[in-house]
Motif scaffolding. Structure first.
Motif, short mmCIF file in Angstrom:
data_model
loop_
_atom_site.label_atom_id
_atom_site.label_comp_id
_atom_site.label_asym_id
_atom_site.label_seq_id
_atom_site.Cartn_x
_atom_site.Cartn_y
_atom_site.Cartn_z
N ALA A 1 0.85 -1.20 0.00
CA ALA A 1 0.00 0.00 0.00
C ALA A 1 0.88 1.24 0.00
O ALA A 1 1.82 1.35 0.79
CB ALA A 1 -0.91 0.00 1.22
N GLY A 2 0.57 2.17 -0.90
CA GLY A 2 1.22 3.49 -0.91
C GLY A 2 0.30 4.46 -0.21
O GLY A 2 -0.87 4.57 -0.56
N GLN A 3 0.83 5.15 0.80
CA GLN A 3 -0.04 5.98 1.63
C GLN A 3 0.50 7.39 1.72
O GLN A 3 1.67 7.60 2.03
CB GLN A 3 -0.16 5.35 3.02
CG GLN A 3 -0.58 3.89 2.94
CD GLN A 3 -0.70 3.22 4.30
OE1 GLN A 3 0.15 3.43 5.16
NE2 GLN A 3 -1.74 2.44 4.49
N ILE A 4 -0.37 8.34 1.47
CA ILE A 4 0.04 9.75 1.49
C ILE A 4 -0.86 10.50 2.46
O ILE A 4 -2.08 10.42 2.35
CB ILE A 4 -0.07 10.35 0.07
CG1 ILE A 4 0.86 9.56 -0.86
CG2 ILE A 4 0.30 11.84 0.08
CD1 ILE A 4 0.65 9.89 -2.33
N ILE A 5 -0.25 11.18 3.42
CA ILE A 5 -1.05 11.78 4.48
C ILE A 5 -0.83 13.28 4.58
O ILE A 5 0.20 13.80 4.14
CB ILE A 5 -0.77 11.10 5.84
CG1 ILE A 5 0.71 11.19 6.22
CG2 ILE A 5 -1.23 9.64 5.81
CD1 ILE A 5 1.01 10.75 7.62
N PRO A 6 -1.78 13.99 5.16
CA PRO A 6 -1.73 15.45 5.20
C PRO A 6 -1.03 15.99 6.44
O PRO A 6 -0.60 15.22 7.30
CB PRO A 6 -3.21 15.82 5.24
CG PRO A 6 -3.82 14.72 6.05
CD PRO A 6 -3.04 13.47 5.73
N TRP A 7 -0.99 17.33 6.54
CA TRP A 7 -0.23 17.98 7.60
C TRP A 7 -1.08 18.35 8.81
O TRP A 7 -0.56 18.89 9.78
CB TRP A 7 0.46 19.24 7.07
CG TRP A 7 -0.40 20.11 6.20
CD1 TRP A 7 -0.38 20.15 4.83
CD2 TRP A 7 -1.38 21.07 6.60
NE1 TRP A 7 -1.30 21.07 4.36
CE2 TRP A 7 -1.93 21.64 5.44
CE3 TRP A 7 -1.87 21.51 7.84
CZ2 TRP A 7 -2.93 22.62 5.45
CZ3 TRP A 7 -2.87 22.48 7.87
CH2 TRP A 7 -3.38 23.02 6.69
N ASN A 8 -2.39 18.10 8.76
CA ASN A 8 -3.22 18.59 9.87
C ASN A 8 -3.20 17.68 11.10
O ASN A 8 -3.28 18.15 12.22
CB ASN A 8 -4.64 18.90 9.42
CG ASN A 8 -5.32 17.73 8.77
OD1 ASN A 8 -4.66 16.76 8.37
ND2 ASN A 8 -6.63 17.78 8.66
N PHE A 9 -3.13 16.36 10.88
CA PHE A 9 -2.99 15.41 11.99
C PHE A 9 -1.90 14.41 11.63
O PHE A 9 -2.18 13.25 11.35
CB PHE A 9 -4.31 14.68 12.24
CG PHE A 9 -5.42 15.57 12.70
CD1 PHE A 9 -5.58 15.86 14.05
CD2 PHE A 9 -6.30 16.14 11.79
CE1 PHE A 9 -6.60 16.69 14.48
CE2 PHE A 9 -7.31 16.99 12.21
CZ PHE A 9 -7.47 17.26 13.56
#
Lengths: 301, 495
Positions: free
Chosen positions: B168-176
């Motif tokens: 799985a390739g996972q890209i996450i944001p900067w808010n949490f």
């Protein structure tokens, strides 16, 4: 204020879960350094030093009055408490003992703590306590009538006691521990303020639970709404169960962030407590000296 | 309903003589390296690009550390390592053993909770009250929850067999940052997949701390790879042929780019995108608690929340009262040093985000909206936005239609239940919503009619690992959390 101007159904609903969440957030405020010292002294100056036991005697009350005027003589910057709170038959003793000081005498009246008597007896008792020299009267509402939705009865009774008080300030005890829901606490607060209360007070101290932070927040919000509606500032007195400085500071945080500067004084806010004063003194001395001192360094009465 | 009359010139003074002194959380125990490398195959290694970028503290604009910038080669290395780990170790391991590793991550996170919370606040600007009480405990809870699923996956789909997808390739944001890493990694591992995770370029530090934790938990090398970089790194990950599934949380714009990029491939995907939630206050609501709910809804995490209650609808009969109470409550919000335990609202995450918010404030005013900001002062250094609300806005206003992702609330009024349902749904987003009323039947009617993935009644912004989260329409595809969140990481075959 005429009864027709006010309907108990005007009171907004209260959501207990929401109130408790708000309290948990208030309780996370961190009070340190000078702000802590200022709060401890402020809390001490707001204490109604209370003795309400059937075994109270003039001797006991005189001792309490001395403590009220001089809580801890080792330091000159420690303020006296706001008032001494006693049964009506000891008002004269207290008044005499407190002569020359700014400490007020508060008397519980109206068949305290149950209120289970006739209106005639309650009014007589109130007038008598005022005649004896009480500056403040702490009355109880008729909880049975309130819970039976006989709001007019309760309203009229408060109006009558207020009249009997004359110049004395009237604190109306809701006995929230017997009202069962926060909706009822809000209704009783609104009712008492419209009927002429100068202060609203949580508890007699004879019923558990006594004062709690959620109940106090609901009452403070009622005071705020009443202020916006009428321009009148009503005072608040949580009583019973507040024994530690940490808890007292939590109450002050709730007060500060609900009613702001005009309520942060002993004219508008009181703690009904007996053990709290010495805990505040211990903390004040700890802040000054950097170490805790034994409880034996603080006089009991 | 209650009278709304009120005295003029009557106001509560929140600027009190008694003030709170600063109560900063200590950061003496925090050890940050000068620079951080890429976590690939169980160890930190230098990026083949040789490039590093700065990550700063948005509350004072000071540099915290340098962070490696992964290029296509690095992404390929990470994906290859994840593939090898999947083929040779993780998919072969008894599920119960996989569960033990996930539990171990959860426990180490709890042990290092204070450190993680402080770094989260330093790198992202959020108030320590939130990183300490929300982000970190919830992140650990996600690992605990999905660890429990690891050896029960076959019971998750009765009558069918379920297999992991692969890498799985996972890209996450900067808010949490840390919480989103947990939302992504925990279900993927529990289902038996291996992962390559890319944190946001402005907030990579807690993900890198999580890499240390994963290394300390002795996870087999390559099961979790954490690579840092900006959009180009993310694109390389999305486009890598060795990826079986993309999980993305971020903006709707980037979500659309990802959908286009993987069209025609076998890659599965879940997207958790923007939102513009309606928070609806009926006249019979518990007003003071509803006001608190509005505050939590829009000012939690500086409003950098995809499910933020950024559109407020108040029934006309109580509108004046609610707005006055709301302004009073806003005045008591403490804005400032994220590490101060009394801070309610920290720093805006980045200059770019602050510029975007400021632009929307301008748009709001130009559109004729009436702007109210609290009287607090903000520090001179760093990125700050005062708590803001707009009245006199309409459904067609841009600040009502578009996601601002900041502490900015747009208030509209309504008269009937039907009217507010129509307005609430009349938006391209559908992530979340809130309903405030004392009447149970109204809760059921309105919550069922709102086209949003998560709807709260008489509360807001409540999260739990067991509860699914995700959106309708442009708010995304798929669900995270709960059993629903496990499914996108499984290939289910009905026998």
């Amino acid at each position: 204020m005429k009864r027709t101007d006010y309907l108990v159904t005007d009171s907004p609903a209260i959501d207990q879960v929401g109130v408790e969440e708000r309290i948990s957030r208030f309780s996370k405020r961190s009070i340190k350094k000078e702000s802590k010292m200022a709060a401890l002294k402020m809390a001490l100056s707001m204490v109604d030093l209370t003795t309400l036991e059937a075994k109270d005697t003039p001797g006991k009350v005189k001792q309490l009055c001395t403590k009220a005027m001089h809580p801890h003589s080792a330091y000159s910057d420690i303020p006296p408490v706001a008032a001494v709170c006693v049964y009506p038959n000891l008002v004269r003793v207290a008044k005499e003992a407190l002569k020359g000081s700014k400490v007020k005498v508060a008397a519980v009246a109206t068949a305290f703590p149950s209120g289970m008597s006739t209106r005639k007896v309650k009014l007589e008792e109130t007038k008598w306590a005022v005649n004896e020299g009480a500056d403040e009267i702490d009355m109880v509402i008729s909880r049975g009538h309130f819970l039976a939705s006989e709001y007019n009865f309760v309203f009229d009774e408060i109006c009558a006691v207020k009249e009997a008080c004359g110049q004395a300030h009237l604190k109306v005890i809701l006995e929230t521990g017997e009202l069962s829901t926060l909706d009822n606490v809000r209704r009783a607060s609104d009712l008492a303020m419209h009927a002429g209360a100068d202060f609203i007070k949580t508890s007699t101290g004879k019923i558990q639970p006594a004062a709690t932070l959620p109940v106090t927040l609901v009452m403070l919000e009622a005071i705020r709404d009443f202020y916006y509606e009428t321009g009148k500032r009503i005072g608040m007195k949580p009583a019973g169960g507040i024994a530690t400085s940490k808890l007292a500071l939590n109450y002050l945080v709730v007060l500060r962030e609900t009613l702001g500067n005009d309520w942060l004084n002993a004219d508008m806010f009181r703690f009904g407590a007996s053990a709290l004063a010495n805990d505040l003194l211990m903390q004040i001395v700890k802040e000054k000296e950097g170490v805790y001192q034994s409880i034996d360094y603080f006089s009991k009465d | 309903m209650a009278k709304t009359k009120s005295k003029k010139n009557v106001a509560i003074k929140f600027d009190t003589d008694w003030k709170y002194d600063p109560a900063p959380e200590s950061k003496d125990h925090i050890r940050l390296q000068e620079s951080y490398d890429l976590f690939i195959n169980g160890e930190f290694s230098k990026p083949s690009s040789g490039k590093y970028f700065e990550t700063i503290n948005p509350a004072n604009e000071k540099k915290l550390a340098m962070v490696a910038d992964a290029n296509e080669k690095d992404v390929d290395r990470a994906v290859t390592s994840a593939r090898t780990a999947y083929d040779k170790t993780w998919s072969k391991m008894p599920a119960k053993e996989r569960g033990k590793y996930i539990y171990r991550i959860a426990r180490i996170m709890q042990e290092r909770a204070r450190e993680l919370a402080v770094i989260e606040s330093m790198d992202g600007g959020k108030a320590i009250r939130e990183s300490r009480d929300v982000d970190v405990p919830l992140a650990a809870a996600h690992f605990f929850y999905y660890a429990g699923w690891a050896d029960k996956v076959k019971y998750a789909v009765p009558g069918a067999s379920a297999k992991p997808l692969g890498v799985a390739g996972q890209i996450i944001p900067w808010n949490f940052p840390l919480l989103m890493a947990a939302w992504k990694i925990a279900p993927a591992l529990a289902a038996g997949n291996t992962v390559v995770l890319k944190p946001a370029e402005t907030t990579p530090l807690t993900a890198l701390k999580l890499a240390e934790i994963i290394r300390d938990a002795d996870l087999p090398p390559g099961v979790v790879n954490i690579i840092t970089g900006a959009g180009a790194t993310g694109a390389a990950l999305v486009n890598h042929p060795g990826i079986d599934k993309i999980a993305f949380t971020g903006s709707t714009d980037v979500g659309k780019i990802i959908q286009k990029a993987i069209a025609g491939t076998n890659k599965k995907y879940t997207l958790e995108l923007g939102g513009k939630a309606a928070n609806i206050i009926f006249e019979d609501a518990a007003i003071d608690q509803a006001v608190e709910g509005i505050i939590n809804g829009i000012f939690f995490n500086q409003g950098h929340v995809c499910c933020a209650g950024s559109r407020l609808f108040i029934q006309e009969s109580v509108a004046k009262k609610v707005i006055r109470k709301l302004k009073d409550r806003m005045e008591t919000l403490i804005v400032g040093d994220p590490l101060d335990k009394n801070t309610d609202i920290g720093a805006i995450n980045s200059k770019m985000q602050l510029d975007k918010i400021k632009q929307y404030l301008k748009i709001g005013v130009n559109e004729g909206g009436e702007m109210f900001q609290t009287s607090c002062s903000v520090p001179s250094k760093g990125f700050w936005c005062k708590p803001t609300l707009f009245t006199n806005v309409s459904q067609s206003s841009r600040i009502v239609q578009e996601e601002i992702f900041g502490p900015v609330l747009a208030i509209q009024t309504f008269r009937t239940v039907e009217e507010v349902i129509e307005k609430a749904n009349n938006i391209p987003y559908g992530l979340s919503g809130g309903v405030w009323t004392d009447k149970g039947s109204k809760i059921f009617k309105v919550t069922s009619a709102l086209r949003a993935g998560v709807v709260w009644a008489n509360t807001y912004n409540k999260f739990d690992p067991t509860s699914p989260f995700g959106g309708y329409k442009e708010s995304g595809v798929g669900r995270e959390g709960g059993l629903h969140g496990l499914m996108p990481y499984l290939e289910v075959e009905h026998n």
